[in-house]
Design an enzyme around this catalytic site. Sequence first.
Site, short mmCIF file in Angstrom:
data_model
loop_
_atom_site.label_atom_id
_atom_site.label_comp_id
_atom_site.label_asym_id
_atom_site.label_seq_id
_atom_site.Cartn_x
_atom_site.Cartn_y
_atom_site.Cartn_z
N CYS A 71 21.93 4.49 72.88
CA CYS A 71 23.17 5.23 72.60
C CYS A 71 23.76 5.90 73.84
O CYS A 71 24.96 5.77 74.10
CB CYS A 71 22.96 6.24 71.48
N HIS A 122 21.40 11.65 69.05
CA HIS A 122 22.19 10.42 69.12
C HIS A 122 23.58 10.79 69.59
O HIS A 122 24.09 11.87 69.26
CB HIS A 122 22.25 9.78 67.73
N HIS A 134 29.11 3.49 68.65
CA HIS A 134 27.74 3.84 69.03
C HIS A 134 26.86 2.60 68.96
O HIS A 134 27.34 1.50 68.69
CB HIS A 134 27.19 4.94 68.12
#
Length: 161
Positions: A71, A122, A134
């Site tokens: 990510c 994240h 993402h």
Amino acid sequence: MFKKLVITLISLLLSACASQVDTNTPIPPNSADIPSVDRALWNEARLLQFHQQWQGTPYRLGGLTKKGLDCSGLVYVAYQDLVGPSIPRTVQGQTSLGTRIAKSDLRSGDLVFFKTTGRGRHVGVYLSGHRFLHVSTKKGVMISSMDNVYWKPRYWFASRL
């Protein structure tokens, strides 16, 4: 015992974004040295083009190539490709960038952060309509809804570069 092992492995995969860094990647000495982003370069149309080029690229912890990336690697590569200068490579480093903003003030290009597990983090790039770009551990580079039953309760904060 097996069920507990599976749950632990899934938790590790979901939290892995912030866990490891490719040690060959340069990290700027101080994130305060990064100038404000040029909105002409960091806008939704260009982010969607970037998504088309990288869509489906698999998740790979520490990766920064079309063979796989994580990510924070996606945010790092997108920023470098679209804007130019380097930003920190890890989620932890990226949390220090920009100015924190309210969820209600999100604009395309803002970074959105999530707490996936106790220590897991994240990051993605916000797009209009409560969506964000993402890397999913299962589906690779993709666009998801922030209103998704998984992401909505895990939202942490957003920052504007």
